[in-house]
Enzyme design. Structure first.
Site, PDB file in Angstrom:
ATOM      1  N   LYS A 135      49.748  50.027  71.774  1.00  0.00           N
ATOM      2  CA  LYS A 135      49.390  50.648  73.044  1.00  0.00           C
ATOM      3  C   LYS A 135      50.274  51.860  73.343  1.00  0.00           C
ATOM      4  CE  LYS A 135      46.465  47.405  74.432  1.00  0.00           C
ATOM      5  NZ  LYS A 135      45.051  47.678  74.612  1.00  0.00           N
ATOM      6  N   ASP A 188      55.859  44.257  65.360  1.00  0.00           N
ATOM      7  CA  ASP A 188      55.187  43.363  66.286  1.00  0.00           C
ATOM      8  C   ASP A 188      56.196  42.310  66.769  1.00  0.00           C
ATOM      9  OD1 ASP A 188      53.617  41.399  67.484  1.00  0.00           O
ATOM     10  OD2 ASP A 188      52.050  41.487  65.940  1.00  0.00           O
ATOM     11  N   PHE A 233      58.953  44.750  78.559  1.00  0.00           N
ATOM     12  CA  PHE A 233      57.733  45.379  79.105  1.00  0.00           C
ATOM     13  C   PHE A 233      56.499  45.059  78.272  1.00  0.00           C
ATOM     14  CE2 PHE A 233      61.310  47.929  80.410  1.00  0.00           C
ATOM     15  CZ  PHE A 233      61.025  48.219  81.728  1.00  0.00           C
ATOM     16  N   TYR A 291      45.553  37.670  83.510  1.00  0.00           N
ATOM     17  CA  TYR A 291      46.742  38.526  83.444  1.00  0.00           C
ATOM     18  C   TYR A 291      47.828  37.984  84.378  1.00  0.00           C
ATOM     19  CZ  TYR A 291      49.752  42.516  84.476  1.00  0.00           C
ATOM     20  OH  TYR A 291      50.833  43.312  84.697  1.00  0.00           O
ATOM     21  N   PHE A 298      53.556  46.424  91.843  1.00  0.00           N
ATOM     22  CA  PHE A 298      52.258  46.689  92.437  1.00  0.00           C
ATOM     23  C   PHE A 298      51.625  47.778  91.555  1.00  0.00           C
ATOM     24  CE2 PHE A 298      51.835  43.846  96.107  1.00  0.00           C
ATOM     25  CZ  PHE A 298      52.957  43.099  95.850  1.00  0.00           C
ATOM     26  N   ASN A 299      51.029  48.828  92.061  1.00  0.00           N
ATOM     27  CA  ASN A 299      50.294  49.737  91.156  1.00  0.00           C
ATOM     28  C   ASN A 299      51.122  50.943  90.748  1.00  0.00           C
ATOM     29  OD1 ASN A 299      48.189  47.987  92.332  1.00  0.00           O
ATOM     30  ND2 ASN A 299      46.853  49.271  91.096  1.00  0.00           N
ATOM     31  N   GLY A 352      37.845  39.561  88.815  1.00  0.00           N
ATOM     32  CA  GLY A 352      39.277  39.290  88.845  1.00  0.00           C
ATOM     33  C   GLY A 352      40.044  40.115  89.859  1.00  0.00           C
TER      34      GLY A 352
END
Ligand code: UDP
Length: 331
Positions: A35, A51, A73, A141, A169-170, A280
């Protein structure tokens, strides 16, 4: 300190890694780039590309680097995807994290800063949300992050692990160097900016029948640099005891309000169509962050949504196709 930062090539992890390097720490990023982006790793950090499920590689890294603490993270973090593929979320966010905790224990590493999420609260009864609000995730999640949070106090009692769990939060916005680049992109603000850049014809509003004033979901957007500063404070506070902190600005904005802000910031009309709800998604998530303000002296420097979107827009304009292409994942 010598610090292992898992997921340090990702959006939030890279900004934290940058601040830690700037603060004089020795940073070792572990990221297999499934990612993350190689270009996001700070130039003065080491990058170990493997990994985290690879226990032998993890042991070798701990042996070689003897870290003082781990900031974890690396995880999957998409609500919608987690509903479709709970198996992947349980494996990566729970099994692999437990493996990391085992490795820390084998190597006597007893300090952890853990990336958690507002999704642990589900659909909370009281807004703004305090840390003592009951946890009841509405998606895998949130459930996987909560599973680890629930394990941590037992590891503390048995093995002396000290942890700070930060419930984000976001996260939004960008620094000069680092911004948000997911493939495929699923987050609201970068998607709106892609429309403004002419890369998408329109944006979608997921759900207009929520029990909120304009019918769209309300979220608390926090600048990624402010989020990152909280990690530095958390790291410094770890030896005083384990804690859980919310991290938001305490102000909620609906999807329509974010859209309006993006239109103002970009000067682009950003067409938007109404679409069904995304499974969700809780209607409203707004943080009370008083605990971290009172205990660690955290102060957001970019509490204003316009400034947050403005910084994301600056970055998007300078990096219209995101980070440079890198090699694909190892798997
Ligand atoms: N959202 C939306 N359209 C999009 C992407 C997101 O309406 O194209 C909504 C989403 O349903 C949620 C909010 O925007 O209510 C923030 O979503 P995002 O994926 O950015 O972050 P999340 O809250 O899931 O962490």
């Amino acid at each position: 300190m010598r610090l292992i930062v898992t997921g340090g090539a990702g959006y939030i992890g890279s900004v934290v890694a940058d601040q830690l390097v700037a603060g004089g720490h020795k940073v070792i990023v572990v990221d297999d780039l499934r990612k993350g982006h190689a270009a996001a790793v700070p130039p003065n950090a080491q990058h170990a590309r493997f990994d985290l499920a690879d226990t032998a590689a993890l042991d070798a890294l701990f042996d070689r680097t003897a870290p003082d603490a781990v900031l974890h993270f690396a995880a999957y973090s998409l609500v919608g995807e987690s509903v479709q593929r709970p198996d992947r979320y349980y494996h990566n966010n729970v099994t692999v994290t437990l493996g990391l905790l085992d490795a820390m224990q084998r190597h006597g590493v007893r300090r952890l800063v853990f990336s958690s999420t507002a999704a642990v609260y589900g659909d909370p009864q009281r807004i703004p949300i305090v840390e003592d609000e009951p946890t009841a995730p509405t998606n895998p999640y949130g459930a996987t992050k909560l599973a680890i949070e629930q394990a941590l106090p037992w590891y503390e009692a048995a093995f002396g692990l000290r942890f700070v769990s930060l419930r984000y939060f976001n996260a939004a916005g960008a620094t000069d160097r680092l911004g948000e680049d997911h493939d495929p992109e699923s987050h609201l603000i970068p998607l709106l900016l892609q429309v403004a850049l002419g890369q998408r014809p329109y944006a979608e509003i997921f759900g207009t029948d929520y029990p909120t004033p304009d019918g769209t979901c309300i979220r608390d957007y926090i600048h990624v640099s402010d989020l990152a500063e909280a990690h530095v404070l958390a790291l410094e506070a770890l030896d005083h005891g384990s804690r859980i902190y919310n991290l938001g600005n305490g102000a909620g904005f609906s999807v329509r309000e974010v859209l309006e802000t993006a239109r103002r910031v970009t000067g682009h009309p950003i067409p938007a169509v109404e679409a069904p709800r995304r499974p969700g998604d809780p209607p409203r998530l707004v943080a009370a962050s008083d605990r971290i303000v009172a205990e660690l002296g955290w102060r957001p420097r970019f509490p204003d949504l316009e400034a947050i979107v403005g910084s994301a827009w600056e970055w998007a304009r300078r990096h219209p196709t995101g980070y440079p292409e890198e090699d694909g994942p190892l798997e």
